[in-house]
Write a protein that holds these residues in place. Structure first.
Motif, PDB file in Angstrom:
ATOM      1  N   LYS A 274      -4.098   2.974  -0.314  1.00 44.18           N
ATOM      2  CA  LYS A 274      -2.980   2.859  -1.245  1.00 44.18           C
ATOM      3  C   LYS A 274      -2.396   4.248  -1.514  1.00 44.18           C
ATOM      4  CE  LYS A 274      -1.625   0.720  -5.607  1.00 44.18           C
ATOM      5  NZ  LYS A 274      -0.603  -0.140  -4.941  1.00 44.18           N
TER       6      LYS A 274
ATOM      7  N   ARG B 128       0.804  -1.216   0.000  1.00 43.69           N
ATOM      8  CA  ARG B 128       0.000   0.000   0.000  1.00 43.69           C
ATOM      9  C   ARG B 128       0.842   1.273   0.000  1.00 43.69           C
ATOM     10  NH1 ARG B 128      -4.512  -1.753   4.569  1.00 43.69           N
ATOM     11  NH2 ARG B 128      -5.400  -3.523   3.412  1.00 43.69           N
ATOM     12  N   CYS B 129       2.148   1.125   0.116  1.00 49.50           N
ATOM     13  CA  CYS B 129       3.021   2.302   0.156  1.00 49.50           C
ATOM     14  C   CYS B 129       4.241   2.034  -0.721  1.00 49.50           C
ATOM     15  CB  CYS B 129       3.440   2.612   1.590  1.00 49.50           C
ATOM     16  SG  CYS B 129       4.444   4.094   1.740  1.00 49.50           S
TER      17      CYS B 129
END
Length: 277
Positions: free
Chosen positions: A198, A138-139
């Protein structure tokens, strides 16, 4: 990069501990507050494990964590207040006990922040060996180490500021000020939920530091209000805490010693009145 991450995460707290290493009272407060924060984390985990139906609700976990930590902060302050009173009765000299609300809250906040960094960044240390790095799905904008390092830095500063606000609220007996410190703490924790979206990590870090700036401005306003314990005695204690006032206090102590009356010589004779002979 791992060394840079460690410097960002632990550097400010370790530097402050080195600055206050000449003050044993400050070291004791820092270690004690770190222990209380750790105990608060343990109690929050026990509460979270006990409430089985709500375990999967992340916001609920954060709310429980903040409530328990704020209760821990209050218990810590009460014990500090009792110790401060007994110590002041035994040694009323400012040069012997230079800590006041502003210096004590800064040191205690550093202890909270350092232990928060250990619990936040420490879990990633096992993945930090080798040449590779670690990313979250998500990063993708930054590695997990970079994210944890900057988040630790933000919470380090936030815990110091919140401790100053909480000490002021406890000292005044103001529920509004105490509740404000808790709400700000909860806001900072809830902002970490942005990381669940996200690309949310790129937004979360600037927002956290913006919150730190707002809390810092609020802290400045509170410490300049009438009734805050920021007298000359407090400022001297703060300077002495970080080493700047040691030379001045030593000179003051020497003057006090020089002005003291000379001791009575053991062999000096005292003439007695005739009626007592």
């Amino acid at each position: 990069m791992q060394i840079g991450h460690l410097i960002v995460a632990f550097g400010p707290a370790i530097a402050c501990l080195l600055l206050i290493s000449h003050q044993p009272q400050a070291i004791i407060l820092a270690l004690s507050s770190s222990f209380f924060f750790l105990m608060g984390q343990v109690c929050a985990s026990i509460v979270w494990i006990s409430l089985v139906p709500l375990r999967s609700i992340t916001p609920f976990q954060l709310v429980v964590r903040v409530i328990v930590l704020e209760l821990t902060r209050y218990v810590y302050y009460r014990l500090y207040e009792a110790a401060e009173l007994s110590f002041t009765v035994m040694t009323p000299s400012v040069s012997i006990y230079p800590l006041q609300d502003i210096s004590s809250s800064i040191v205690s906040g550093m202890g909270f922040g350092l232990m928060h960094t250990v619990t936040l960044y420490g879990i990633l240390l096992s993945y930090s060996t080798g040449d590779a790095t670690l990313f979250s799905p998500r990063c993708e904008q930054m590695s997990a180490f970079t994210l944890a390092a900057w988040l630790s830095l933000a919470f380090n500063a936030l815990h110091v500021l919140l401790m100053i606000l909480a000490f002021d609220g406890y000292r005044r007996g103001s529920r509004l000020r105490i509740g404000l410190a808790g709400v700000l703490h909860l806001t900072a924790e809830l902002l970490t939920l942005l990381n669940m979206a996200k690309g949310g990590c790129a937004v979360m870090i600037p927002v956290e530091f913006a919150l730190v700036g707002v809390v810092g401005l609020l802290t400045r306003i509170v410490t300049r209000q009438p009734g805050y314990r920021s007298s000359l005695r407090d400022r001297d204690g703060l300077l002495k805490l970080f080493g700047a006032g040691r030379r001045r206090s030593d000179a003051t102590d020497s003057k006090i010693i020089d002005s003291a009356p000379p001791p009575l010589r053991p062999n000096s004779s005292v003439q007695m009145d005739d009626k007592f002979r």
